[in-house]
Design an enzyme around this catalytic site. Structure first.
Site, PDB file in Angstrom:
ATOM      1  N   TRP A   1       0.870  -1.195   0.000  1.00  0.00           N
ATOM      2  CA  TRP A   1       0.000   0.000   0.000  1.00  0.00           C
ATOM      3  C   TRP A   1       0.897   1.233   0.000  1.00  0.00           C
ATOM      4  CZ3 TRP A   1      -1.995   2.525   4.980  1.00  0.00           C
ATOM      5  CH2 TRP A   1      -2.901   3.551   4.682  1.00  0.00           C
TER       6      TRP A   1
ATOM      7  N   ASP B   1      -0.990  -6.012   9.054  1.00  0.00           N
ATOM      8  CA  ASP B   1      -1.878  -4.891   8.755  1.00  0.00           C
ATOM      9  C   ASP B   1      -3.167  -5.472   8.164  1.00  0.00           C
ATOM     10  OD1 ASP B   1      -3.076  -2.565   8.172  1.00  0.00           O
ATOM     11  OD2 ASP B   1      -1.728  -1.960   6.552  1.00  0.00           O
TER      12      ASP B   1
ATOM     13  N   LYS C   1     -13.203  -0.625   5.700  1.00  0.00           N
ATOM     14  CA  LYS C   1     -13.719  -1.329   4.519  1.00  0.00           C
ATOM     15  C   LYS C   1     -14.780  -2.345   4.907  1.00  0.00           C
ATOM     16  CE  LYS C   1     -10.268   0.848   3.041  1.00  0.00           C
ATOM     17  NZ  LYS C   1      -9.354   1.034   2.008  1.00  0.00           N
TER      18      LYS C   1
HETATM   19  N1  PMP Z   1      -3.515  -0.859   5.222  1.00  0.00           N
HETATM   20  C1  PMP Z   1      -3.800  -1.172   3.970  1.00  0.00           C
HETATM   21  C2  PMP Z   1      -3.120  -2.330   3.341  1.00  0.00           C
HETATM   22  C3  PMP Z   1      -4.739  -0.427   3.251  1.00  0.00           C
HETATM   23  O1  PMP Z   1      -5.013  -0.758   1.996  1.00  0.00           O
HETATM   24  C4  PMP Z   1      -5.381   0.656   3.878  1.00  0.00           C
HETATM   25  C5  PMP Z   1      -6.393   1.476   3.172  1.00  0.00           C
HETATM   26  N2  PMP Z   1      -6.246   1.673   1.863  1.00  0.00           N
HETATM   27  C6  PMP Z   1      -5.035   0.936   5.193  1.00  0.00           C
HETATM   28  C7  PMP Z   1      -4.114   0.164   5.848  1.00  0.00           C
HETATM   29  C8  PMP Z   1      -5.617   2.080   5.960  1.00  0.00           C
HETATM   30  O2  PMP Z   1      -6.955   2.175   5.942  1.00  0.00           O
HETATM   31  P1  PMP Z   1      -7.767   3.152   6.875  1.00  0.00           P
HETATM   32  O3  PMP Z   1      -6.834   4.091   7.523  1.00  0.00           O
HETATM   33  O4  PMP Z   1      -8.700   3.833   5.973  1.00  0.00           O
HETATM   34  O5  PMP Z   1      -8.429   2.261   7.824  1.00  0.00           O
END
Ligand code: PMP
Length: 440
Positions: A170, A251, A287
């Site tokens: 990411w 993650d 998500k």
């Molecule tokens: N880790 C990964 C691999 C992601 O794809 C994302 C969002 N694109 C995140 C962390 C962070 O997401 P958020 O802060 O929106 O929860």
């Protein structure tokens, strides 16, 4: 002896100019001092690749436009979804006395509930670590915030240790750890020819990294490739981590999106747990609960014993306190209600499956459509990869053509968010992909 008073030279000049005459208070020299060029050296930051795609999509007025950039779920009409479990949780907390709940002591209790439920979701509800409480955990500002907290914690206690990210990962991972002054490295992950996992190279990099290195792992629905190791491969990775005393930091941004099953998607974490690793885990509910704007997540760090957990917990709290004190309470209440109320949780589990199935269905339809068009290329990877993203293999030039000629938006690395594909746009998409790839 009395110490001599020290006056900052700028202050002294400033005071001097005020004191000589009140009418000269706004004299040219004072204005000039006020106009010190504090931000003259600041040039615009590079655009985030994903935000840039969304901006370009929004500015396009073509009715056929498709956004495959954003990694958030959309229904089959391309609309963002508020899950029914969220609506139910909203109704349950509607009568809640927010002023009272928001008081510090109560907020901490609700936060602990969220942590407890999140930890069960990641490590398994019957895991010993959950029963024994040998973990430190904190509600975080979604997945990004959880990663940022951990990066800061890592730097404080292991300032020399780098973190290894899969290549690719990411796009925000390197930013997060770099801003925490942690040295950033990569390990091989993706095989561009097979469009699958480069397992041998991955294992080599794990073996060759200095002992006791930090590794960031995506336990499911890898972003951006959609390529996950099998259970057997996770076992081998876990074994090698043991040999090398590496620290696994998971993650978890898409739990449920790979298989449609929350437990199945946590199998990598559970394998490492069984092998006795201490683990770090960033969880996001952006998500899988569709709560992007609420910024609810959790950071947990498994510890050797309860005493260590107390120490780690207090350090994490101190880091969060200096960054943003406490997170907002509304999203926290929504998530902890969904996770702790059996009926609402059962509904969430079903809704996660529905989202995952729709994406899976779109993968199959896109692949079939390309095959029906007699594409000369192999598109098996569309259905082999899992989760929200398909790492299509399209080149940057082909992506530019998709944008220019077909109003289809995605990042230039060829990552497509399958959530943006719908029954009504899939054949238009397949035709466009076929057009830009057929003569290669
Ligand atoms: N880790 C990964 C691999 C992601 O794809 C994302 C969002 N694109 C995140 C962390 C962070 O997401 P958020 O802060 O929106 O929860």
């Amino acid at each position: 002896m009395k110490p001599k008073p020290r006056i900052n030279i700028i202050m002294w000049r400033f005071m001097g100019s005020r004191l000589t005459s009140s009418t000269r208070c706004m004299s040219t020299s004072t204005k000039a001092l006020c106009r010190f060029g504090w931000w003259d050296r600041v040039s615009p930051a590079a655009k985030d690749p994903i935000t840039g795609v969304t901006e370009a999509f929004l500015a396009d007025t073509n009715p056929h436009k498709i956004n495959l950039g954003v990694g958030a779920y959309r229904d089959d009409e391309g609309k963002p979804v508020v899950l029914q479990c969220v609506r139910n949780a909203e109704a349950k907390i509607a009568g809640c006395d927010f002023i009272n709940v928001g008081r510090e002591s109560n907020a901490t209790a609700v936060g602990s509930k969220l942590v407890e439920e999140s930890v069960k979701l990641a490590y398994g509800k019957d895991a010993n670590v959950v029963k024994e409480g040998t973990f430190a955990g904190l509600q975080a500002l979604s997945g990004t915030g959880a990663c940022r907290l951990f990066a800061e914690f890592q730097r404080r206690f292991h300032p020399e240790s780098p973190i290894y990210f899969p290549d690719p990962t990411w796009s925000n991972h390197p930013n997060i750890w770099r801003d925490a002054q942690v040295p950033v490295r990569t390990f091989q992950y993706y095989h561009p020819v097979s469009k699958g996992l480069n397992f041998a190279a991955l294992m080599d990099d794990i073996k060759n990294a200095p002992d006791a290195s930090f590794f960031l792992l995506h336990p499911c629905a890898h972003n951006p490739t959609g390529v996950d190791p099998t259970a057997e491969q996770w076992r081998e990775i876990s074994y090698q981590f043991k040999v090398k005393s590496h620290f696994p930091f998971f993650d978890v941004a898409y739990q449920g999106f790979a298989s449609g099953d929350l437990d199945m998607d946590a199998q990598a974490i559970r394998i490492f747990l069984e092998d006795g690793h201490l683990i770090g885990c960033a969880q996001s509910f952006a998500k899988n609960m569709g709560l992007y704007g609420h910024r609810v997540g959790c950071l947990s760090v498994l510890c050797a014993d309860a005493k260590q957990a107390v120490a780690v917990q207090s350090q994490l709290q101190q880091i969060a306190r200096a960054m943003y004190s406490n997170p907002p309470i509304h999203g926290l209440l929504l998530v902890s209600t969904i996770l702790s109320d059996p009926e609402t949780k059962a509904l969430w589990v079903k809704e996660v499956k529905v989202m995952a199935n729709r994406i899976q269905q779109m993968r199959s339809t896109l692949r079939e459509s390309l095959e029906k068009l007699a594409s000369p290329l192999n598109w098996e990877h569309i259905t082999n990869q899992v989760g929200m993203f398909c790492f299509s293999g399209l080149t940057a030039d082909q992506v530019d053509r998709l944008v220019r000629e077909f109003h289809i938006y995605l990042t230039r690395d060829g990552r497509m968010s399958m959530a943006g594909v719908t029954t009504s746009n899939v054949s238009y998409l397949a035709n466009a992909i076929h057009e830009v790839t057929r003569y290669n």
